[in-house]
Design an enzyme around this catalytic site. Structure first.
Site, PDB file in Angstrom:
ATOM      1  N   ASP A 139      -6.788   1.469   0.769  1.00  0.00           N
ATOM      2  CA  ASP A 139      -6.895   1.544   2.229  1.00  0.00           C
ATOM      3  C   ASP A 139      -8.327   1.192   2.629  1.00  0.00           C
ATOM      4  OD1 ASP A 139      -8.367   3.744   1.470  1.00  0.00           O
ATOM      5  OD2 ASP A 139      -7.345   5.149   2.798  1.00  0.00           O
ATOM      6  N   LYS A 185       0.830  -1.208   0.000  1.00  0.00           N
ATOM      7  CA  LYS A 185       0.000   0.000   0.000  1.00  0.00           C
ATOM      8  C   LYS A 185       0.866   1.261   0.000  1.00  0.00           C
ATOM      9  CE  LYS A 185      -2.354   1.420   3.630  1.00  0.00           C
ATOM     10  NZ  LYS A 185      -3.346   1.460   4.724  1.00  0.00           N
TER      11      LYS A 185
END
Length: 212
Positions: free
Chosen positions: A138, A120
């Site tokens: 997210d 991420k």
């Protein structure tokens, strides 16, 4: 959810916010990398408060390395998991100096080799600093993708891959920011603000709410 609907959704998000940006404060790729590393399980607001004090003192790999772990901790101790994050920041700075000529690498493989940098974080840096069509999923993006049915999936990776496949090309670079901001301020976790949503009529969420 068909291709035409997706195109309309992102057209409206673009019209509402033509130049979406991260809410993390940074002035170069290195500052962004450190800020994103610090933001894991923390708010952008708390990270910005810390980096506003840190970056005027040290905003290069060499300067932060010179602070040492304990020195970094003094600036980030208000952020969750600050002990581990301080150690990872120092290790990362050392690697950037020794292996990358103090530059932030521009590939996911190299970024993910840095301590404290997962998929991420790498995707945020690739997208925001270097303009690559990467999708950092997210909790906000995961929720919005599933609720709207833009890119439903049971895992973060599944949603990421579907978004990269289904988001129309003209919107791919900025889609990450639009979806995060939409999830943060409109399509909120407990009660989405459907009555204030510019894509309400295109969204396939079945339990729509009225705006309070």
């Amino acid at each position: 959810m068909n291709a035409d609907k997706r195109y309309q959704i992102f057209s409206r998000l673009q019209a509402e916010n033509p130049n979406p940006e991260t809410e993390l404060e940074y002035s170069n790729a290195f500052e962004l990398l450190i800020a994103v590393m610090l933001s894991a399980q923390a708010t952008d607001v708390s990270v910005n408060k810390a980096t506003r004090k840190l970056y005027p003192i040290a905003n290069t790999p060499e300067a932060i390395l010179a602070l040492g772990v304990d020195g970094v901790k003094q600036y980030i101790k208000t952020i969750g998991l600050f002990n581990t994050k301080a150690e990872n920041v120092i290790k990362t700075c050392r690697i950037l100096i020794e292996e990358h000529n103090s530059e932030v690498p521009q590939t996911r493989a190299e970024l993910e080799k840095l301590p404290g940098v997962g998929r991420k974080t790498a995707n945020v840096v690739l997208n925001t600093a270097f303009g690559q069509p990467a999708m950092a999923v997210d909790t906000h993006i995961f929720r919005v993708a599933n609720r709207t049915r833009i890119a439903p999936g049971k895992t973060v990776l599944e949603v990421e891959r579907k978004l990269l496949r289904h988001v129309p090309k003209p919107f791919l670079v900025d889609a990450h920011h639009w979806l995060i901001l939409h999830g943060r301020y409109v399509c909120t976790a407990r009660k989405p603000r459907c009555g204030a949503c510019v894509i309400e009529d295109l969204c396939e969420y079945k339990q729509k709410t009225e705006l309070e």
